[in-house]
Design a protein around this motif. Sequence first.
Motif, short mmCIF file in Angstrom:
data_model
loop_
_atom_site.label_atom_id
_atom_site.label_comp_id
_atom_site.label_asym_id
_atom_site.label_seq_id
_atom_site.Cartn_x
_atom_site.Cartn_y
_atom_site.Cartn_z
N ASP A 188 0.83 -1.20 0.00
CA ASP A 188 0.00 0.00 0.00
C ASP A 188 0.87 1.25 0.00
O ASP A 188 2.08 1.19 0.25
CB ASP A 188 -0.88 -0.02 1.26
CG ASP A 188 -2.19 0.70 1.08
OD1 ASP A 188 -2.28 1.55 0.16
OD2 ASP A 188 -3.13 0.44 1.85
N VAL A 189 0.24 2.39 -0.25
CA VAL A 189 0.99 3.65 -0.20
C VAL A 189 1.58 3.88 1.19
O VAL A 189 2.65 4.48 1.34
CB VAL A 189 0.12 4.87 -0.60
CG1 VAL A 189 -0.11 4.87 -2.09
CG2 VAL A 189 -1.20 4.88 0.15
N HIS A 207 7.29 -4.97 -3.26
CA HIS A 207 5.91 -4.49 -3.40
C HIS A 207 5.02 -5.63 -3.88
O HIS A 207 5.39 -6.37 -4.80
CB HIS A 207 5.83 -3.33 -4.39
CG HIS A 207 4.47 -2.75 -4.49
ND1 HIS A 207 3.54 -3.20 -5.40
CD2 HIS A 207 3.85 -1.80 -3.75
CE1 HIS A 207 2.42 -2.52 -5.24
NE2 HIS A 207 2.57 -1.67 -4.25
N VAL A 208 3.86 -5.77 -3.24
CA VAL A 208 2.91 -6.82 -3.61
C VAL A 208 1.70 -6.18 -4.27
O VAL A 208 1.12 -5.23 -3.73
CB VAL A 208 2.47 -7.63 -2.37
CG1 VAL A 208 1.47 -8.71 -2.76
CG2 VAL A 208 3.68 -8.25 -1.67
N GLY A 209 1.32 -6.67 -5.43
CA GLY A 209 0.12 -6.20 -6.12
C GLY A 209 0.41 -5.12 -7.15
O GLY A 209 1.56 -4.77 -7.39
N ASP A 210 -0.67 -4.60 -7.73
CA ASP A 210 -0.53 -3.58 -8.78
C ASP A 210 -0.23 -2.23 -8.16
O ASP A 210 -0.88 -1.82 -7.21
CB ASP A 210 -1.84 -3.46 -9.58
CG ASP A 210 -2.17 -4.76 -10.30
OD1 ASP A 210 -1.21 -5.44 -10.70
OD2 ASP A 210 -3.36 -5.08 -10.43
N ALA A 216 9.79 0.32 -4.14
CA ALA A 216 10.28 -1.03 -3.87
C ALA A 216 11.13 -1.53 -5.04
O ALA A 216 10.86 -1.22 -6.20
CB ALA A 216 9.10 -1.98 -3.65
N HIS A 217 12.12 -2.36 -4.73
CA HIS A 217 13.04 -2.88 -5.75
C HIS A 217 12.52 -4.15 -6.41
O HIS A 217 12.94 -4.51 -7.50
CB HIS A 217 14.41 -3.15 -5.13
CG HIS A 217 15.14 -1.91 -4.71
ND1 HIS A 217 16.22 -1.92 -3.86
CD2 HIS A 217 14.93 -0.60 -5.04
CE1 HIS A 217 16.65 -0.68 -3.66
NE2 HIS A 217 15.88 0.14 -4.37
N PHE A 218 11.66 -4.89 -5.70
CA PHE A 218 11.11 -6.14 -6.23
C PHE A 218 9.59 -6.07 -6.16
O PHE A 218 9.03 -5.29 -5.39
CB PHE A 218 11.60 -7.34 -5.42
CG PHE A 218 13.09 -7.49 -5.40
CD1 PHE A 218 13.75 -8.22 -6.40
CD2 PHE A 218 13.86 -6.90 -4.41
CE1 PHE A 218 15.14 -8.34 -6.41
CE2 PHE A 218 15.25 -7.02 -4.40
CZ PHE A 218 15.89 -7.74 -5.40
#
Length: 246
Positions: A188-189, A207-210, A216-218
Motif C-alpha cells: 500500500d501507499v 511491493h505486492v500487487g498492482d 520497492a526494488h522487487f
Amino acid sequence: MADRTNWALFMDIDGTLLDLAPTPDGVIIPKGLPQLLDSLARALGGALALVSGRSLDSIDRLFPGLWDAVGCHGTEWRLGGQTFTPQPSWSDGLVAGIEAARRRLPGVVLERKSVSLALHFRAAPEQGAAVRALAEAAVATDPRRFGLLEGKSVMEIIPAGNSKGSAIERFMRVPPYAGRRPVFAGDDVTDESGFTAVNGMGGHSIHVGDSPVSKAHFCFPDPLAMRHWLYGLNNALGGDQDHEHP
Ligand SMILES: [Mg+2]
C-alpha cells in the motif's frame, strides 16, 4: 538476494500476506501460514516482525501473540515480549464529531484503534471524497498532533511523526535485528516509508500487487505469490517443512 540467513524480515499483513477482504475482520488466514511464519522466525533468530496498519490487538486476533509486531502504522509495537502503546492523542469530543459526520455517510466504518482512528470506505467507494474531507478536517484541528495516512479505501488519523519506516528503523537498532539486512514487503501507499527505510539501510524492498509507482526494488503480483516466495525462503533457510503450503 544472497546471504539470506542474515536477513531481518518485516511484513505488512493485509494485501501482502493475506488477500484483502471487504472488512478488516473478513480476512482469511491460509492454512499453514502461522506455522510457516513461526518456522521463518526461528530460522532468522527471531528477526521477524509483522508491520501493519492494524492495532496490536487486531494483529494478535489474527496471529495470537507469536512474533514481534508493529501496529497502527508505527505508533505501537511489541519487541521481545515488551509492548509499547502510547496514549491516544485525540479528545472524546473530536471522536464524537467524527462519528456524527460518519453517520451521514452510509457504508463508512469508523474503527477506533488503540492510538489511531481509521475511516474505512471499502464497502462504499463512492464516499471516498467525503471521507477524505472529513479526515482532513479532523487533522486540521491540530496538525502538530495529528497526521493523515491514506491507504486502500481507508483514511487514517494517527499521531504525527510516525510511520512504518520509522518503526523498522527503530527495530533495526536493537537485537535480534541489529546487524542484519532488513527486508520489507508491503502493498500500500502507507508501506512506501518502509521501502524507503530498508532501501536506505542496504536492504530489500518488495511491493505486492498492482501499483503504478513504488520505491520497492522487487514486486510480486499478489499475496499468493508472496506466500509462495516465503515458503521457498523457509526451505532455503532449512526451516520446518511439516506444514501445508499456504
Ligand atoms: Mg497492506
